[in-house]
Scaffold this active site. Structure first.
Site, mmCIF file in Angstrom:
data_model
loop_
_atom_site.group_PDB
_atom_site.id
_atom_site.type_symbol
_atom_site.label_atom_id
_atom_site.label_comp_id
_atom_site.label_asym_id
_atom_site.label_seq_id
_atom_site.Cartn_x
_atom_site.Cartn_y
_atom_site.Cartn_z
ATOM 1 N N GLY A 163 -1.913 1.487 1.104
ATOM 2 C CA GLY A 163 -1.296 0.858 -0.071
ATOM 3 C C GLY A 163 -2.220 -0.240 -0.582
ATOM 4 O O GLY A 163 -3.433 -0.237 -0.342
ATOM 5 N N GLY A 201 -3.169 -2.224 2.547
ATOM 6 C CA GLY A 201 -3.788 -1.274 3.473
ATOM 7 C C GLY A 201 -5.200 -0.922 3.033
ATOM 8 O O GLY A 201 -6.165 -0.958 3.816
ATOM 9 N N LYS A 223 4.053 -7.285 7.281
ATOM 10 C CA LYS A 223 4.889 -8.473 7.249
ATOM 11 C C LYS A 223 6.339 -8.023 7.248
ATOM 12 O O LYS A 223 6.792 -7.394 6.296
ATOM 13 C CB LYS A 223 4.560 -9.334 6.031
ATOM 14 C CG LYS A 223 3.178 -9.999 6.165
ATOM 15 C CD LYS A 223 2.794 -10.867 4.992
ATOM 16 C CE LYS A 223 1.459 -11.560 5.251
ATOM 17 N NZ LYS A 223 0.905 -12.236 4.066
ATOM 18 N N LYS A 281 8.691 -15.643 4.836
ATOM 19 C CA LYS A 281 8.370 -16.395 3.622
ATOM 20 C C LYS A 281 8.662 -15.568 2.381
ATOM 21 O O LYS A 281 9.189 -16.050 1.413
ATOM 22 C CB LYS A 281 6.923 -16.880 3.641
ATOM 23 C CG LYS A 281 5.865 -15.803 3.866
ATOM 24 C CD LYS A 281 5.235 -15.313 2.621
ATOM 25 C CE LYS A 281 4.496 -14.028 2.905
ATOM 26 N NZ LYS A 281 3.687 -13.550 1.821
ATOM 27 N N ARG A 323 4.182 -10.137 -5.170
ATOM 28 C CA ARG A 323 4.969 -9.086 -5.825
ATOM 29 C C ARG A 323 6.463 -9.392 -5.784
ATOM 30 O O ARG A 323 7.192 -9.120 -6.739
ATOM 31 C CB ARG A 323 4.691 -7.740 -5.157
ATOM 32 C CG ARG A 323 3.252 -7.322 -5.254
ATOM 33 C CD ARG A 323 2.954 -6.107 -4.421
ATOM 34 N NE ARG A 323 3.192 -6.348 -2.997
ATOM 35 C CZ ARG A 323 2.914 -5.488 -2.033
ATOM 36 N NH1 ARG A 323 2.388 -4.319 -2.334
ATOM 37 N NH2 ARG A 323 3.151 -5.772 -0.779
HETATM 38 N N1 LIG Z 1 -0.035 -6.250 -0.994
HETATM 39 C C1 LIG Z 1 -0.254 -7.478 -0.549
HETATM 40 O O1 LIG Z 1 -0.721 -8.361 -1.293
HETATM 41 C C2 LIG Z 1 0.008 -7.796 0.876
HETATM 42 C C3 LIG Z 1 0.817 -7.003 1.663
HETATM 43 N N2 LIG Z 1 1.034 -7.335 2.972
HETATM 44 C C4 LIG Z 1 1.833 -6.495 3.865
HETATM 45 O O2 LIG Z 1 1.060 -5.359 4.194
HETATM 46 C C5 LIG Z 1 1.899 -4.241 4.499
HETATM 47 C C6 LIG Z 1 1.436 -3.047 3.712
HETATM 48 O O3 LIG Z 1 1.596 -3.333 2.350
HETATM 49 P P1 LIG Z 1 0.806 -2.584 1.178
HETATM 50 O O4 LIG Z 1 -0.425 -1.950 1.697
HETATM 51 O O5 LIG Z 1 0.654 -3.579 0.082
HETATM 52 O O6 LIG Z 1 1.788 -1.402 0.785
HETATM 53 P P2 LIG Z 1 2.377 -1.035 -0.677
HETATM 54 O O7 LIG Z 1 3.471 -1.970 -1.025
HETATM 55 O O8 LIG Z 1 1.247 -0.880 -1.610
HETATM 56 O O9 LIG Z 1 3.111 0.334 -0.369
HETATM 57 C C7 LIG Z 1 2.696 1.540 -0.756
HETATM 58 C C8 LIG Z 1 2.224 2.352 0.432
HETATM 59 O O10 LIG Z 1 3.329 2.969 1.101
HETATM 60 C C9 LIG Z 1 2.992 4.342 1.310
HETATM 61 N N3 LIG Z 1 4.173 5.174 1.493
HETATM 62 C C10 LIG Z 1 5.083 5.561 0.563
HETATM 63 N N4 LIG Z 1 6.010 6.352 1.137
HETATM 64 C C11 LIG Z 1 5.670 6.451 2.446
HETATM 65 C C12 LIG Z 1 6.243 7.119 3.560
HETATM 66 N N5 LIG Z 1 7.354 7.820 3.452
HETATM 67 N N6 LIG Z 1 5.626 6.998 4.763
HETATM 68 C C13 LIG Z 1 4.513 6.257 4.901
HETATM 69 N N7 LIG Z 1 3.922 5.610 3.888
HETATM 70 C C14 LIG Z 1 4.507 5.688 2.670
HETATM 71 C C15 LIG Z 1 2.221 4.702 0.072
HETATM 72 O O11 LIG Z 1 1.489 5.877 0.286
HETATM 73 C C16 LIG Z 1 1.328 3.483 -0.054
HETATM 74 O O12 LIG Z 1 0.192 3.612 0.766
HETATM 75 C C17 LIG Z 1 3.308 -4.680 4.143
HETATM 76 O O13 LIG Z 1 3.978 -5.062 5.335
HETATM 77 C C18 LIG Z 1 3.098 -5.909 3.262
HETATM 78 O O14 LIG Z 1 4.150 -6.828 3.365
HETATM 79 C C19 LIG Z 1 0.424 -8.426 3.532
HETATM 80 C C20 LIG Z 1 -0.402 -9.230 2.801
HETATM 81 C C21 LIG Z 1 -0.663 -8.983 1.408
HETATM 82 O O1 LIG Z 2 1.958 -11.313 1.609
HETATM 83 C C1 LIG Z 2 1.486 -11.531 0.520
HETATM 84 C C2 LIG Z 2 0.467 -12.584 0.276
HETATM 85 O O2 LIG Z 2 0.050 -13.181 1.454
HETATM 86 C C3 LIG Z 2 1.896 -10.727 -0.660
HETATM 87 O O3 LIG Z 2 3.240 -10.882 -0.852
HETATM 88 P P1 LIG Z 2 4.022 -9.859 -1.831
HETATM 89 O O4 LIG Z 2 4.372 -8.643 -0.995
HETATM 90 O O5 LIG Z 2 5.192 -10.612 -2.292
HETATM 91 O O6 LIG Z 2 3.043 -9.535 -2.917
#
Ligand SMILES: NC(=O)C1=CN([C@@H]2O[C@H](COP(=O)(O)OP(=O)(O)OC[C@H]3O[C@@H](n4cnc5c(N)ncnc54)[C@H](O)[C@@H]3O)[C@@H](O)[C@H]2O)C=CC1
Ligand SMILES: O=C(CO)COP(=O)(O)O
Length: 392
Positions: free
Chosen positions: A43, A46, A152, A245, A311
């Site tokens: 994502g 990721g 998170k 948070k 977000r």
């Molecule tokens: N985006 C950000 O700025 C940040 C996110 N995080 C944390 O990182 C972790 C991952 O977040 P993101 O990569 O941003 O994800 P994202 O919010 O972009 O989620 C989309 C992802 O979920 C996948 N997905 C959808 N359906 C699915 C299923 N059934 N099984 C498995 N995967 C599926 C999609 O393919 C895609 O890769 C979360 O816990 C988030 O809280 C932490 C720091 C920053």
């Molecule tokens: O964890 C994040 C920044 O450190 C991103 O938070 P959001 O999922 O609310 O975008």
């Protein structure tokens, strides 16, 4: 290889002993067999972390195998498979558009194949998908493998509230630490300077320097000139901050602005939220250290950045201004990304109810009532006040 030649110097960062930062270089032993790394998740965050990791694996061939696999939940974009797009055009056009990915990062739609012969797994998926991923991985991951969770959230189930790193350890029998910080993914992906915190306990079966993952290896894996890493031991502390948070407080942060309130209201909510995060840690994870909340990027710094531009905040702002529900706003704004605060908010509420502790967390409860029971946002100050009075 000579003793001098088999050590690398990481000069761009600081390895922490407790909170003592050292500006001197860190000497890293070359691995007997370079560690093979896989990122599970593609994502927004990721893909960003996969980019960071792939850059470092290419940069330290004495320590890491150069090819990094990234497991991708396969989907089609305009008739083309996302994995094919990533592997040919080196862009994740859906979740991290506009960012060129290193060519040693290989997208793989086969979860089990992506962890074949792996040494280090970096988990980075929305937390609601973790149980299914772990159940699929069971039996396919050797016990020597080490992991870092960049998720998170919490796992809330029959065993109560659990850190996601502990859940991974329990499900897969592997040591797991965490990475968390003030890290809005797109800023890190664009190589705008950020800090982060990695926390990892060296396990009892540690096989020795050069043979196993230690704090220096983790520093080498995640530290970039634009992404500064501090490595500590407090896995619980950084995980609690990351989960709470944005889940339970943050959504409210932007509400004051949505309602036409100002910075004073935002600051008040952040203050109460930080207090509740710390109280939650002290109540349910007494091993977490209070200084982590104040001193680490994963603590108050993450709170601030997420309030300013995360977000969950965007979803909250649209809720406040449009009157639409949270899920409609998530769909409208995030193009498949996840505002996980919505889920954690409910999970934490249910857990606090089970423990009879709802009244100890008036802000968390107020957020839950606003999101799930349509309580008017403008009543927030009174909701916090009333619950405070209850406490007395
Ligand atoms: N985006 C950000 O700025 C940040 C996110 N995080 C944390 O990182 C972790 C991952 O977040 P993101 O990569 O941003 O994800 P994202 O919010 O972009 O989620 C989309 C992802 O979920 C996948 N997905 C959808 N359906 C699915 C299923 N059934 N099984 C498995 N995967 C599926 C999609 O393919 C895609 O890769 C979360 O816990 C988030 O809280 C932490 C720091 C920053
Ligand atoms: O964890 C994040 C920044 O450190 C991103 O938070 P959001 O999922 O609310 O975008």
């Amino acid at each position: 290889m000579s003793a001098a030649a088999d050590r690398l110097n990481l000069t761009s960062g600081h390895l922490n002993a407790g909170r003592k930062r050292s500006s001197s270089s860190v000497s890293l032993k070359a691995a007997e067999k370079p560690f093979k790394v896989t990122v599970i998740g593609s994502g927004n965050w990721g893909t960003t972390i996969a980019k960071v990791v792939a850059e470092n694996c290419k940069g330290y061939p004495e320590v890491f195998a150069p090819i990094v696999q990234m497991w991708v939940f396969e989907e089609e974009i305009n008739g083309e498979k996302l994995t094919e797009i990533i592997n040919t055009r080196h862009q994740n056009v859906k979740y991290l558009p506009g960012i060129t990915l290193p060519d040693n990062l290989v997208a793989n739609p086969d979860l089990i194949d992506s962890v074949k012969d792996v040494d280090i797994i970096v988990f980075n998926i929305p937390h609601q998908f973790l149980p299914r991923i772990c159940s699929q991985l069971k039996g396919h991951v050797d016990s020597h493998v080490r992991a870092i969770s960049c998720l998170k959230g919490f796992e809330v189930g029959a065993k109560g509230v659990q850190l996601l790193s502990s859940y991974i350890t329990e499900e897969l029998g592997i040591q797991c630490g965490a990475l968390s910080g003030a890290n809005i993914a797109t800023e890190v992906a664009q190589e705008h300077w950020s800090e982060t915190t990695v926390a990892y306990h060296i396990p009892k079966d540690f096989r020795g320097e050069g043979k196993d993952v230690d704090h220096k290896v983790l520093k080498a894996l995640f530290h970039r000139p634009y992404f500064h890493v501090s490595v500590i031991e407090d896995v619980a502390g950084i995980s609690i901050c990351g989960a709470l948070k944005k889940r339970c407080c943050l959504r409210l942060w932007f509400r004051p602005k949505g309602l036409g309130w100002g910075n004073n209201a935002s600051a008040a909510i952040q203050r109460v939220g930080l207090g509740e995060i710390i109280r939650f840690g002290q109540m349910f994870f007494p091993e977490s250290r209070e200084e982590t909340y104040y001193q680490e990027s994963a603590g108050v710094a993450d709170l601030i950045t997420t309030c300013a531009g995360g977000r969950n905040v965007k979803v909250a702002r649209l809720m406040a201004t449009s009157g639409k529900d949270a899920w409609e706003c998530e769909k409208e704004l995030l193009n498949g990304q996840s505002a996980q605060g919505l889920i954690t908010c409910k999970e934490v509420h249910e857990w606090l109810e089970t423990c009879g502790s709802v009244e100890d967390f008036p802000l968390f409860e107020a957020v839950y009532q606003i999101v799930y029971n349509n309580y008017p946002m403008k009543n927030l100050p009174d909701m916090i006040e009333e619950l405070d009075l209850h406490e007395d």
